[in-house]
Every structure is written in C-alpha cells, then in structure tokens.
Design an enzyme around this catalytic site. Structure first.
Site, PDB file in Angstrom:
ATOM      1  CE  LYS A   1      -2.041   1.646   3.720  1.00 44.45           C
ATOM      2  NZ  LYS A   1      -2.983   1.833   4.839  1.00 44.45           N
TER       3      LYS A   1
ATOM      4  NE  ARG B   1      -5.042  -0.730   7.323  1.00 47.11           N
ATOM      5  CZ  ARG B   1      -4.156  -0.037   8.021  1.00 47.11           C
ATOM      6  NH1 ARG B   1      -4.440   0.440   9.213  1.00 47.11           N
ATOM      7  NH2 ARG B   1      -2.959   0.200   7.506  1.00 47.11           N
TER       8      ARG B   1
END
Length: 340
Positions: A77, A120
């Site tokens: 990411k 998340r």
C-alpha cells in the site's frame, strides 16, 4: 498463469464489499490470528518525508507484506498525505494498493487504496472495542472530525447499538458541524462539545483521530474503566500512557519503528516490550486476556499493519474476479519482445 492485471476503482471495490464491516471484520480477525501465528512477512514501513514539508501529515508511507493462510498474497500500500488538501477540496490522504501473486510475483491487481485503508482502520477499532471495552459502554468521545473518525463511529454504532452518547470535538467548529450533519444522515446522533476534555474525560471509549504533532491529552482525561484508542499520532502525553493498566499494540516492532508516542517513550526508556500487556492478535487468539476488570484503563495503540491492507485487498480482488468487476489491463510484457 495470466499476466494481465485487474484495475479496480473505488466503485468497483464498494460493489465487491469494501464497505461491509462484517466482511472486513471477519478478514481482519483472521489477519490478526495469522499475525500471532507468524504466518506473514512484513518489513518496517518506508517513510518518504521531505525536510521542506515539516507537517506531520505531509508524507508518503509504503507498507508491504506477504500474508499467508487463506490469503497467500503479497503486495504494497502506497499511502500519501498532504495537510493542505482539505483546503482545496481534496481528501487529506489517498492510496494505491498493488497485489502480486506469491509465486511468479506478477501484479495481479492495482486498486484504489484509500477506501480499504480507511475501512480497515475503522473496523479494527470496532474489533478492539469488542475485546477491550466494557460491555456496558455508553459514551464515546472522539477528537478529530474527519473521515476516520466518522467511519469509526459508524462501525461502533452498527456493532454496539446500546451506545447512546457520541461526542465529538474538533478545532474547526465548521468541520465539527459538517461531521455532525454527516453522521446524522447515517443515523448516528453526535453531540458537539467545546473541548477535547469534554469529549474524552467522560468517555467509556475515547478516540483521537487527528494530525496533531504536539501531545495534549493528559491522564486527567483517562476515565477509570475506559478504553482509549490512539488512532492518530501524538495526542496523548506520556503520563496518559503511564496511567494505563494495560497497553496493547498491534505490532510492537512496528510501533517502536515509528515516531509516535510509544516509540518516543521507548527511546526514553519509559516503555519496553516486557512492560506492555501484549499484541492484539494474542488477544484475538485467546493466548492473553483482553479486558479482565471493569475498572481497567486500557490504552490501545494501533499502528496499522500492511497485512491488514493486503488481506482485505486480496479478498476484494477475489470477489471482483467472481462478479466480474474492474478492468483487465496488460502491464507485463513478453520476454524478448522489446526492441527485437
């Protein structure tokens, strides 16, 4: 093995289930179990920080990992942030996630990562509340009327319908009003309070989600029996952390690798691995206890792990293939075909 890459937009990810907190919660629970079982590989996060951009929110972070178990996926990411963006009508943070299959290391997916990152982060707080908050918690106090705070309150409202009092403080009265109106549209009634003390001191669950770089929250705001979620960077002072009966992190090494409050305390010799209660995956697996007493003050410090992003992204990728969703693109060339 195909060499094509699936491109997934934010709308594709929503269609695949990116805003389904029960789905995300199930994925993250398994990710934390794999963390405790050491079925993952994740180097320290890479921080791109320029000296001419001193604000704490001006940086790009690279978080890479391999997650084993049912996921068996690698990826990264790349999350970027600029504190000036909201003034230009842009989100403060944005992200891209790349997934690579663990055998050939081909890029199987490129996807918008900001939504996954935000979801998340919020859902992890909901999981933490399940294990670490008092079951009779009534009051939630939030400092920081931003996207992460909104998603966190929404998650808590879905999983803890008995919570009746949501309070928010933000240094911007305009942002606090916009936050209140947004949450009302989601069915969550939020009261605006005039100070961080008014938000946190009475809270059974206290949350800071800001870009503040100077500690300001003191032990006076750490209510007996409360859970404090240090979602952001440097909000609590050292005495606040020292007042905790239990300090729980998601990953000790990642926490002390950073420049957040626990890392600074560790460098000053005020905190070490032996002095914290443990890592959250251990609580999830049952190898250590979560909350054991209604009067415990629990300090929860989620650094935010690459395995969370990669696990969630891998499930959304598989669900996108099954729909199907997204656009297939060809990034990988054929060997020898260039210039010959």
């Amino acid at each position: 093995m195909t060499s094509s890459t699936l491109f997934l937009s934010q709308n594709d990810l929503i269609a695949a289930g990116a805003t389904d907190i029960d789905l995300i919660g199930s994925v993250l629970t398994q990710a934390f179990r794999l963390h405790t079982e050491q079925d993952f590989t994740a180097p320290p996060s890479s921080f791109l920080k320029r000296s001419d951009c001193p604000h704490v929110a001006d940086r790009i972070i690279g978080l890479s990992a391999h997650v084993g178990g049912e996921f068996n996926m690698e990826g990264i990411k790349w999350v970027a942030s600029s504190h000036v963006n909201p003034d230009h009508g842009l989100p403060r943070a944005n992200a891209v996630i790349i997934l690579n299959d663990p055998i050939h290391r081909l890029p199987v997916a490129i996807m918008e990562g900001g939504l996954i990152s935000a979801m998340r982060t919020a859902v992890v707080q909901g999981l933490a509340a399940k294990y670490l908050a008092r079951p009779d918690a009534q009051t939630v106090g939030l400092v920081g009327a931003g996207r992460i705070g909104a998603l966190t309150l929404w998650t808590l409202s879905q999983w803890f319908p008995h919570i009746s009092d949501y309070r928010v403080f933000d240094v911007s009265a305009e942002r606090a009003r916009a936050f209140q109106e947004h949450m009302e549209r989601q069915g969550v009634n939020v009261s605006i309070v005039k100070s961080f003390q008014a938000a946190l001191a009475p809270a059974d669950i206290g949350i800071t989600a800001t870009t503040e770089s100077t500690p300001y929250v003191t032990a006076d705001e750490f209510k007996s029996g409360s859970l404090f979620m240090n979602v952001s960077l440097m909000d609590p002072q050292f005495d606040f952390v020292m007042a905790a009966d239990k300090v729980i992190v998601d990953d000790w090494e990642q926490c002390v690798h950073s420049d957040r409050v626990l890392a600074r305390m560790h460098r000053e010799g005020l905190l070490d691995r032996a002095s914290i209660h443990g890592e959250f995956g251990e609580v999830v697996c049952g190898s250590i206890a979560g909350r054991e007493h209604p009067d415990e003050r629990i300090f929860w410090n989620p650094f935010g792990l690459a395995i969370e992003d990669i696990a969630v992204a891998s499930v959304l990728y598989e669900r996108s293939l099954a729909r199907p969703l997204g656009q297939s693109i060809q990034l990988v060339d054929q060997e020898w075909d260039v210039l010959f």
